[in-house]
Structure formats: C-alpha cells, structure tokens
Design a protein around this motif. Structure first.
Motif: not given
Length: 291
Positions: A160, A189-191, A195, A210-211, A213, A237
């Motif tokens: 991060e 990454w995760r959603c 959301e 999110h992807e 980012e 993901e």
C-alpha cells in the motif's frame, strides 16, 4: 568490507539444500559464504549428514556438520571463499546476531523435529521476523539453484505504501539483475462488497475503479526501476496473501517486505509475509523496511 552471505545449517536435508542456494547467492554477489551451525548439544542427531559421512548419528560432532556442509558448497562453487563456525547457543539468537554483519541470511524451512516437519519451523520464522538484513527462506521442495532457476523470473509484491517499500523493490531489482531475468511486480486489489451495485450498467464500475487505482499504484512504485532490469507489472483481484502464493508457483524467488512496529522488538511479520512463508511454492526473500 564485503559482507558475506550467511547460511544456517543443522545437518538436515533442507538445511543442506539451503547451503546450495546460499553458495549460488554468494557467487552471484561476489562475496564470501559463511556457514553457521548453532546448537545446544555437543552431538548431532539426524540421518542426512550421518549417512553422507558413513557414521551413526551419535558419532557425528557439530564440527562435522559444518565441515560437511562446507565441503558440499565448496564442491559446488570452487571459486567461493567459504568459512564455517559452530556456536553452542540457540539457533534463533545466533542467526539473528549473524544478520547484523551479513548481506543476506539463508535458512531452510524445517529442522529435524516432527512438529517442524508440519510447520514452517520456529527458527526460520523467528530469523525472518527479527533479522536486520534480508532473509531468504527456502521451501522444502524448492529448486536449489539460485543462479539458474526453473521459471526465469523474480516476483515482488507491491504493497500500500510505495515509498515505504523502496528497500524491498531495490532488493528485488538487484536479484533480478544478478540472475538476468525479468522482475514481475504484483499488486492485489479488492472491491469491498458494500461498493457493489445491482444496476446492470453500473455493476462493474466500482471494481474497475479499484483496478485502475491498483494499476496506478504499481506504475508509481516502479518509477525507480533501473533501466537495465526488465520489469513487468500485474494487478490481480483478491487478497494479497492468496495472490502472492499463486504468483510463487511461476517464480524462482518471491520478495516481500517486513515492517517494524512501534513498541515491538525487531521486525514483526504481517499476515501477508507470514502466509507466503508457510505456503509459497518458491524461496521467499523477506526484506526489512528501514527504520
């Protein structure tokens, strides 16, 4: 002064394979290799080295453990300067102390006890958590060749905070350069579930954000990549622990970071590092973040 590669041995087959890897690593770096056997007893208790020496386990002295490992790595890398030492002390304390004057520490995953066969091994875990230098932990079924691995790539996890992990990336760049292989930077990454939306036209929008980012975070982190290292990036993901364990199946070395926590002694392994040390399919390099 050239800091050596230090390898911890105990006469077991995993530790002897770790010595093989350490010899290659030292040769790649152009530094000496130091072989260390730390124990609290004056007799060796194990089958691997005793079988090689043609003796009963009770007849093998700690000095024989170091001498046998030293001869093994010297035969593998004749050009290498190799020294060895026996220390009558707990292995965890000895190897952490050795790390203060080492370029990298190499340890196997398991010792000789039945419990250690099922788990990572307390020595390896403690050394990876507390050493001041990078620690390479080898899985029990790894390829013992550091110089010419099976898959031809090094993988580094992107966390991060790209600024905080600069030392981790630097280590990964250097390892890829020495091996003349590409470096793959992987970012998970995760959603979050809250959301997501049921609207058919907007269903994928939060995930795409999110992807994107994650893709930007990888690009920002790799701005310090040296021009002579081929760097590839990938976002996946899923939880970081699972993503990196999956990536280890196609890698010769997986590089992760360990950060110091205020109020704790030494390095504390986070969940990601702890998981990959237990489940990685390839050797894992744990690199401490600078204080």
């Amino acid at each position: 002064m050239e800091l050596p590669v230090v390898v911890g041995v105990d006469g077991s087959e995993p530790s002897l394979r770790a010595a093989d890897w350490a010899a290659d690593e030292a040769a790649l770096r152009g530094v000496p290799l130091r072989v260390v056997y730390a124990c609290r007893w004056d007799r060796y208790e194990g089958a691997a080295l005793a079988r090689d020496l043609g003796r009963q386990s009770a007849e093998v002295l700690p000095q024989d453990v170091v001498a046998g490992a030293t001869r093994r790595v010297q035969a593998r890398r004749p050009e290498l300067k190799v020294t060895g030492d026996v220390v009558f002390e707990e292995p965890e304390y000895t190897l952490v102390r050795e790390g203060r004057n080492a370029s990298v520490l190499v340890v196997g995953t398991r010792g000789r006890s039945g419990l250690a066969e099922a788990l990572l091994g307390s020595v390896s875990l403690t050394v990876a958590a507390h050493a001041d230098c990078p620690v390479i932990v080898l899985r029990g079924n790894h390829d013992t060749k550091a110089a010419h691995g099976t898959h031809g790539r090094v993988v580094v996890g992107v966390g991060e905070d790209p600024e905080e992990a600069a030392a981790v990336r630097k280590f990964a760049y250097e390892e890829a350069r020495r091996r003349h292989v590409p470096l793959e930077a992987v970012k998970a990454w995760r959603c979050p579930a809250h959301e997501t939306t049921d609207h058919p036209l907007l269903a994928d929008a939060p995930a795409r954000l999110h992807e994107e980012e994650a893709t930007k975070a990888v690009a920002d982190a790799l701005r310090d990549a040296p021009p002579d290292v081929e760097v590839r990036s990938r976002t996946v993901e899923g939880p970081a622990r699972g993503v990196l364990v999956a990536a280890s199946h196609g890698a010769d070395l997986l590089v992760v970071g360990a950060k110091r926590r205020s109020g704790h002694l030494g390095l504390q392994l986070g969940r990601v590092a702890h998981t990959v040390l237990h489940h990685s399919a390839c050797p894992v390099a744990v690199v401490p973040h600078p204080v």
